[in-house]
Scaffold this motif. Structure first.
Motif, PDB file in Angstrom:
ATOM      1  N   ALA A  36     -24.129  78.399 113.321  1.00 60.77           N
ATOM      2  CA  ALA A  36     -23.784  79.201 112.141  1.00 60.77           C
ATOM      3  C   ALA A  36     -22.439  79.892 112.325  1.00 60.77           C
ATOM      4  CB  ALA A  36     -24.883  80.221 111.875  1.00 60.77           C
ATOM      5  N   HIS A  37     -22.155  80.350 113.535  1.00 64.77           N
ATOM      6  CA  HIS A  37     -20.863  80.988 113.798  1.00 64.77           C
ATOM      7  C   HIS A  37     -19.723  79.977 113.667  1.00 64.77           C
ATOM      8  CE1 HIS A  37     -21.884  85.112 114.819  1.00 64.77           C
ATOM      9  NE2 HIS A  37     -22.913  84.672 115.543  1.00 64.77           N
ATOM     10  N   TRP A  38     -19.966  78.733 114.089  1.00 63.18           N
ATOM     11  CA  TRP A  38     -18.942  77.697 113.930  1.00 63.18           C
ATOM     12  C   TRP A  38     -18.671  77.426 112.450  1.00 63.18           C
ATOM     13  CZ3 TRP A  38     -15.660  76.443 117.480  1.00 63.18           C
ATOM     14  CH2 TRP A  38     -16.011  76.479 118.829  1.00 63.18           C
ATOM     15  N   VAL A  39     -19.733  77.392 111.639  1.00 62.03           N
ATOM     16  CA  VAL A  39     -19.541  77.215 110.198  1.00 62.03           C
ATOM     17  C   VAL A  39     -18.743  78.377 109.619  1.00 62.03           C
ATOM     18  CG1 VAL A  39     -20.682  77.049 107.958  1.00 62.03           C
ATOM     19  CG2 VAL A  39     -21.638  75.859 109.902  1.00 62.03           C
ATOM     20  N   ALA A  40     -19.063  79.597 110.075  1.00 59.75           N
ATOM     21  CA  ALA A  40     -18.353  80.783 109.575  1.00 59.75           C
ATOM     22  C   ALA A  40     -16.858  80.668 109.828  1.00 59.75           C
ATOM     23  CB  ALA A  40     -18.920  82.042 110.231  1.00 59.75           C
ATOM     24  N   LYS A  41     -16.486  80.183 111.003  1.00 56.48           N
ATOM     25  CA  LYS A  41     -15.066  80.004 111.308  1.00 56.48           C
ATOM     26  C   LYS A  41     -14.437  78.973 110.379  1.00 56.48           C
ATOM     27  CE  LYS A  41     -15.390  81.234 116.222  1.00 56.48           C
ATOM     28  NZ  LYS A  41     -15.212  80.755 117.618  1.00 56.48           N
ATOM     29  N   ARG A  42     -15.160  77.884 110.136  1.00 55.48           N
ATOM     30  CA  ARG A  42     -14.652  76.837 109.237  1.00 55.48           C
ATOM     31  C   ARG A  42     -14.530  77.375 107.812  1.00 55.48           C
ATOM     32  NH1 ARG A  42     -15.387  71.140 108.892  1.00 55.48           N
ATOM     33  NH2 ARG A  42     -14.138  70.395 107.145  1.00 55.48           N
ATOM     34  N   ALA A  43     -15.528  78.140 107.385  1.00 58.94           N
ATOM     35  CA  ALA A  43     -15.570  78.614 106.001  1.00 58.94           C
ATOM     36  C   ALA A  43     -14.413  79.550 105.674  1.00 58.94           C
ATOM     37  CB  ALA A  43     -16.903  79.308 105.730  1.00 58.94           C
ATOM     38  N   LYS A  44     -13.897  80.248 106.668  1.00 61.25           N
ATOM     39  CA  LYS A  44     -12.789  81.176 106.421  1.00 61.25           C
ATOM     40  C   LYS A  44     -11.562  80.459 105.872  1.00 61.25           C
ATOM     41  CE  LYS A  44     -11.756  84.638 108.997  1.00 61.25           C
ATOM     42  NZ  LYS A  44     -11.355  85.470 110.154  1.00 61.25           N
ATOM     43  N   LEU A  46     -11.656  77.895 103.751  1.00 63.82           N
ATOM     44  CA  LEU A  46     -11.998  77.129 102.554  1.00 63.82           C
ATOM     45  C   LEU A  46     -11.845  77.914 101.257  1.00 63.82           C
ATOM     46  CD1 LEU A  46     -15.213  75.305 103.865  1.00 63.82           C
ATOM     47  CD2 LEU A  46     -12.865  74.435 103.793  1.00 63.82           C
ATOM     48  N   GLY A  47     -11.522  79.181 101.351  1.00 58.08           N
ATOM     49  CA  GLY A  47     -11.362  79.987 100.144  1.00 58.08           C
ATOM     50  C   GLY A  47     -12.663  80.300  99.430  1.00 58.08           C
ATOM     51  N   ILE A  48     -13.751  80.422 100.182  1.00 59.08           N
ATOM     52  CA  ILE A  48     -15.067  80.664  99.594  1.00 59.08           C
ATOM     53  C   ILE A  48     -15.087  82.011  98.867  1.00 59.08           C
ATOM     54  CG2 ILE A  48     -17.536  80.925 100.067  1.00 59.08           C
ATOM     55  CD1 ILE A  48     -16.407  78.096 100.568  1.00 59.08           C
ATOM     56  N   THR A  49     -15.627  81.998  97.649  1.00 57.81           N
ATOM     57  CA  THR A  49     -15.683  83.222  96.838  1.00 57.81           C
ATOM     58  C   THR A  49     -17.109  83.728  96.610  1.00 57.81           C
ATOM     59  OG1 THR A  49     -15.751  81.919  94.796  1.00 57.81           O
ATOM     60  CG2 THR A  49     -13.573  82.617  95.605  1.00 57.81           C
ATOM     61  N   HIS A  50     -18.093  82.848  96.753  1.00 56.34           N
ATOM     62  CA  HIS A  50     -19.488  83.230  96.532  1.00 56.34           C
ATOM     63  C   HIS A  50     -20.354  82.532  97.589  1.00 56.34           C
ATOM     64  CE1 HIS A  50     -17.589  83.796  92.593  1.00 56.34           C
ATOM     65  NE2 HIS A  50     -18.555  84.656  92.310  1.00 56.34           N
ATOM     66  N   LEU A  51     -21.399  83.217  98.041  1.00 53.83           N
ATOM     67  CA  LEU A  51     -22.269  82.675  99.079  1.00 53.83           C
ATOM     68  C   LEU A  51     -23.711  82.710  98.578  1.00 53.83           C
ATOM     69  CD1 LEU A  51     -22.432  81.533 101.927  1.00 53.83           C
ATOM     70  CD2 LEU A  51     -22.508  83.872 102.804  1.00 53.83           C
ATOM     71  N   TYR A  52     -24.276  81.524  98.401  1.00 49.07           N
ATOM     72  CA  TYR A  52     -25.650  81.385  97.927  1.00 49.07           C
ATOM     73  C   TYR A  52     -26.517  80.816  99.050  1.00 49.07           C
ATOM     74  CZ  TYR A  52     -23.929  82.083  93.181  1.00 49.07           C
ATOM     75  OH  TYR A  52     -23.356  82.616  92.052  1.00 49.07           O
ATOM     76  N   SER A  53     -27.826  81.091  98.967  1.00 51.71           N
ATOM     77  CA  SER A  53     -28.736  80.611  99.992  1.00 51.71           C
ATOM     78  C   SER A  53     -30.123  80.397  99.410  1.00 51.71           C
ATOM     79  CB  SER A  53     -28.821  81.627 101.137  1.00 51.71           C
ATOM     80  OG  SER A  53     -29.796  81.245 102.094  1.00 51.71           O
ATOM     81  N   ILE A  65     -24.947  85.192 108.878  1.00 55.59           N
ATOM     82  CA  ILE A  65     -23.913  85.036 109.905  1.00 55.59           C
ATOM     83  C   ILE A  65     -22.602  84.590 109.270  1.00 55.59           C
ATOM     84  CG2 ILE A  65     -23.229  83.672 111.932  1.00 55.59           C
ATOM     85  CD1 ILE A  65     -26.251  83.618 112.673  1.00 55.59           C
ATOM     86  N   ILE A  66     -22.693  83.647 108.345  1.00 53.84           N
ATOM     87  CA  ILE A  66     -21.493  83.144 107.666  1.00 53.84           C
ATOM     88  C   ILE A  66     -20.861  84.226 106.796  1.00 53.84           C
ATOM     89  CG2 ILE A  66     -20.662  81.437 105.991  1.00 53.84           C
ATOM     90  CD1 ILE A  66     -22.936  79.594 107.015  1.00 53.84           C
ATOM     91  N   ALA A  67     -21.692  85.090 106.234  1.00 53.70           N
ATOM     92  CA  ALA A  67     -21.206  86.125 105.312  1.00 53.70           C
ATOM     93  C   ALA A  67     -20.318  87.160 105.987  1.00 53.70           C
ATOM     94  CB  ALA A  67     -22.394  86.825 104.655  1.00 53.70           C
ATOM     95  N   GLN A  68     -20.543  87.401 107.277  1.00 53.31           N
ATOM     96  CA  GLN A  68     -19.845  88.498 107.955  1.00 53.31           C
ATOM     97  C   GLN A  68     -18.324  88.351 107.906  1.00 53.31           C
ATOM     98  OE1 GLN A  68     -21.656  88.828 111.846  1.00 53.31           O
ATOM     99  NE2 GLN A  68     -23.690  89.153 110.978  1.00 53.31           N
ATOM    100  N   PRO A  69     -17.732  87.241 108.387  1.00 49.88           N
ATOM    101  CA  PRO A  69     -16.266  87.137 108.331  1.00 49.88           C
ATOM    102  C   PRO A  69     -15.733  86.941 106.914  1.00 49.88           C
ATOM    103  CG  PRO A  69     -17.189  85.106 109.177  1.00 49.88           C
ATOM    104  CD  PRO A  69     -18.327  86.090 109.096  1.00 49.88           C
ATOM    105  N   LEU A  70     -16.589  86.423 106.011  1.00 47.34           N
ATOM    106  CA  LEU A  70     -16.160  86.214 104.635  1.00 47.34           C
ATOM    107  C   LEU A  70     -16.243  87.495 103.813  1.00 47.34           C
ATOM    108  CD1 LEU A  70     -17.873  82.778 103.831  1.00 47.34           C
ATOM    109  CD2 LEU A  70     -15.551  83.190 104.665  1.00 47.34           C
TER     110      LEU A  70
END
Length: 214
Positions: A36-44, A46-53, A65-70
């Motif tokens: 999940a931390h690796w995805v978070a680094k990648r997601a930074k 990508l210009g993500i504006t909304h996070l759904y789950s 976990i992904i939400a924290q850096p975003l």
């Protein structure tokens, strides 16, 4: 064009133990947290504006976990849940009888309404997934949402976008925390609708990450 990124949750305890999760739950392993931390680094990037789950715990834990850096809020939606696998949820695959194993494979057998006892069919799951995906088209222009979902669910969604029936045999390998992308396009050379841009990208993950498909 609307772009949506799709991520399978990180490895869970039940993934590692070969237990059927469905809409039951187990927490992420240390490996799953790392994924999940690796995805978070990648997601930074990508210009993500909304996070759904999905509202299931393993997806929410991954999303948190992904939400924290975003610096984004996690919006949960039960329509992104995994296939309901009925009476087999919580069972270890290695302990199933031949009859139970045949039941486990039934949703992907090619029969339109096949399902595990007390579970749902692949078509029923596909209907709710497409409804949730289509709702993302109403986000403000320029939005780039990322959705944390599940293996069978995402395989079904991607397959149906590509024109396969929901109950078709599984042909898409989606590792834990793999990244996929679908776009809604209107163009002169493609029919209007969703297209698959990327499926199952794991270039951001440690090469030793396990390949668990439960």
């Amino acid at each position: 064009m609307t772009t949506v990124y799709l991520v399978r949750h990180g490895e869970t305890v039940w993934n590692a133990e070969r237990k059927i999760q469905g809409q039951l739950d187990s927490p992420l392993t240390a490996e799953g947290i790392s994924q999940a931390h690796w995805v978070a680094k990648r997601a930074k990037s990508l210009g993500i504006t909304h996070l759904y789950s999905s509202d299931l715990g393993r997806a929410v834990q991954t999303a948190s976990i992904i939400a924290q850096p975003l610096k984004l809020e996690v919006i949960t939606d039960r329509r992104w849940r995994e296939l309901n696998m009925g009476i087999l949820e919580g069972r270890c695959i290695d302990d199933l009888s031949d009859k139970e194993n045949a039941m486990r494979r039934a949703p992907l057998s090619g029969a339109l309404d096949a399902r595990i006892l007390e579970g749902e069919s692949m078509q029923e799951m596909a209907n709710r997934l497409h409804q949730a995906l289509n709702d993302l088209k109403s986000l403000p222009k320029g939005s780039i949402p990322l959705v944390i979902c599940h293996g069978l669910a995402l395989g079904c969604l991607i397959g149906t976008i590509m024109g396969l029936p929901a109950h078709a045999p599984r042909r898409i390998r989606l590792r834990n925390c793999s990244l996929s992308r679908v776009d809604y396009q209107k163009s002169d050379w493609l029919a209007e609708g969703w297209v698959v841009e990327t499926a199952g990208d794991v270039s951001h993950l440690n090469e030793n990450s396990r390949d668990e498909l439960l």
